[in-house]
Design an enzyme around this catalytic site. Structure first.
Site, PDB file in Angstrom:
ATOM      1  N   CYS A  32       7.487  -6.645   6.980  1.00  0.00           N
ATOM      2  CA  CYS A  32       8.587  -6.108   7.549  1.00  0.00           C
ATOM      3  C   CYS A  32       8.849  -7.160   8.791  1.00  0.00           C
ATOM      4  CB  CYS A  32       8.138  -4.993   8.583  1.00  0.00           C
ATOM      5  SG  CYS A  32       9.427  -3.910   9.064  1.00  0.00           S
ATOM      6  N   CYS A  51       7.958  -4.392  15.457  1.00  0.00           N
ATOM      7  CA  CYS A  51       7.641  -3.163  16.419  1.00  0.00           C
ATOM      8  C   CYS A  51       5.938  -3.618  16.682  1.00  0.00           C
ATOM      9  CB  CYS A  51       7.378  -1.689  15.735  1.00  0.00           C
ATOM     10  SG  CYS A  51       9.243  -1.042  15.450  1.00  0.00           S
ATOM     11  N   CYS A 108       0.084   2.390   9.220  1.00  0.00           N
ATOM     12  CA  CYS A 108       0.870   1.704   8.426  1.00  0.00           C
ATOM     13  C   CYS A 108       0.702   0.085   8.228  1.00  0.00           C
ATOM     14  CB  CYS A 108       2.161   1.510   9.332  1.00  0.00           C
ATOM     15  SG  CYS A 108       3.756   1.934   8.286  1.00  0.00           S
ATOM     16  N   CYS A 154       3.506   8.688   0.670  1.00  0.00           N
ATOM     17  CA  CYS A 154       4.207   7.721   1.526  1.00  0.00           C
ATOM     18  C   CYS A 154       4.324   6.443   0.951  1.00  0.00           C
ATOM     19  CB  CYS A 154       3.302   7.532   2.675  1.00  0.00           C
ATOM     20  SG  CYS A 154       3.779   6.425   3.884  1.00  0.00           S
ATOM     21  N   GLU A 209       0.824  -1.144   0.001  1.00  0.00           N
ATOM     22  CA  GLU A 209      -0.084   0.078  -0.005  1.00  0.00           C
ATOM     23  C   GLU A 209       0.862   1.283   0.068  1.00  0.00           C
ATOM     24  OE1 GLU A 209      -1.813  -1.331   3.694  1.00  0.00           O
ATOM     25  OE2 GLU A 209      -1.545   0.545   4.440  1.00  0.00           O
ATOM     26  N   CYS A 224       2.577  -2.030  15.415  1.00  0.00           N
ATOM     27  CA  CYS A 224       2.376  -1.743  13.848  1.00  0.00           C
ATOM     28  C   CYS A 224       1.935  -2.789  13.118  1.00  0.00           C
ATOM     29  CB  CYS A 224       3.935  -1.422  13.135  1.00  0.00           C
ATOM     30  SG  CYS A 224       3.915  -1.380  11.436  1.00  0.00           S
TER      31      CYS A 224
END
Ligand code: SAH
Length: 346
Positions: free
Chosen positions: A113, A117, A334, A106, A93, A120
């Protein structure tokens, strides 16, 4: 023969290819222009290129393309969130934000990932793979083409950790800033990192003019480790040293991102410790009220706590802003849109 990604080719490299097939080298600039200025998705769009050369190009190359699966438009501020399908079926995205000073996009730098975190959504299913430079370019090109509006700012703050995809990210920055493509100034690019120290230093050594944003999110190591697994590898002191090194090498003011999570890192004690950490640095602190994801139990700080935190920083001479929540009605956090898409498909 496996086809090559033509977007990754510089004009010089295209010239070399044209020589091998006995074509005139001035065609290289024309082809490059079609790809990086006129944003062609198909060789057939190249109207000043002969049919026979187009056929040879098609046999040897492909043009990276992203399929738009979904566009969501915020009713509040016209922010648009794009869900793209990649050639291998993965989805990513990107977000288009419209500000008075211009349009900012962005972009994602990885599929998923691996930084973990806690708050997230991008990292919930781990890392699938790095994005290529061409895929990152295409996030921008597709959005510029779709909107018909010029993109002037880029933030690498979507899914993924840019410093974990170092070579492709550097290559992407070099390409998007080139006068032979969209010619976006490095000063209009921000790279956000959770703090991979070695690669931050490697980046600084290239002396870029890009803004570096560091996801700090805590002012002591214990709290940071609770929120960000990467903090087990690097202490706050080490990460801040790398930020100072970046400033020394580039003269660019550092941005610190600090996502405020109720009851975890949003009290005045934390604000005081934060002041001590950053007061001698040329920096700007961006407070981000955490955007809660359904998989975790973190809650947004109250407006009073956000205001008090901000005031304490201001009182001590720290530049601070609270991030405007763009597109809060369209799954702004995110990786949330990608995650809900994948969960519904499987
Ligand atoms: N991997 C990079 C860039 C990705 S995210 C990094 O860590 O900086 C961009 C910023 O949004 C980071 O500061 C990240 O910690 C923050 N972020 C991610 N999910 C969030 C959420 N749900 N609420 C608030 N901030 C979030």
């Amino acid at each position: 023969m496996e086809k090559k990604d033509i977007l990754a080719y510089s004009i010089e490299e295209l010239k070399d290819f044209l020589v091998t097939i006995g074509e005139k080298t001035f065609r290289a600039k024309q082809i490059h222009e079609w790809l990086h200025k006129k944003l062609a998705d198909d060789f057939d769009e190249m109207s000043n290129i002969s049919k026979s050369l187009k056929e040879i190009l098609k046999e040897n190359f492909y043009i990276e393309n992203l399929e738009i699966i979904k566009v969501m438009t915020s009713k509040i501020d016209k922010t648009q969130k794009f869900l793209f399908k990649l050639r291998d079926g993965n989805v990513i995205e990107s977000v288009l934000m419209r500000y008075k000073h211009g349009n900012s996009v962005c972009i994602s730098t990885q599929v998923g990932c691996r930084m973990g975190c806690r708050f997230c959504a991008s990292t919930l299913d781990g890392l699938v793979r790095n994005l290529s430079s061409a895929e990152m370019l295409k996030e921008i090109y597709c959005i510029q083409k779709y909107s018909g509006e010029r993109v002037s700012n880029i933030v690498l703050m979507g899914s993924g950790e840019p410093m974990d995809n170092f070579d492709n990210v550097i290559n992407f920055v070099n390409m998007i800033t080139s006068e032979n493509s969209l010619h976006i100034s490095q000063r209009n690019i921000t790279i956000s990192t959770c703090g991979l120290v070695e690669n931050m230093n490697r980046f600084a050594d290239l002396q870029p003019q890009v803004t570096l944003a560091l996801s700090l999110h805590a002012s002591d190591d214990e709290t940071r480790r609770e929120l960000m697994p990467i903090a087990r590898k690097y202490s706050i002191a080490e990460v801040l040293e790398a930020c100072q090194y970046y400033f020394d090498k580039t003269g660019r003011r550092i941005t610190f991102e600090y996502s405020l999570v109720a009851g975890i890192n949003d009290n005045l004690d934390e604000a005081k410790k934060l002041v001590n950490l950053v007061k001698n640095m040329n920096c700007h602190v961006n407070l981000i009220p955490v955007n809660p994801i359904k998989e975790r139990d973190y809650k947004k700080s109250s407006l009073e706590n956000i205001e008090a935190f901000k005031r304490h920083l201001e009182k001590n001479g720290i530049n601070v802003t609270v991030r405007r929540e763009m597109g809060s009605d369209i799954q702004g956090a995110c990786g949330q849109l990608r995650k809900s898409y994948i969960d519904n498909e499987t």
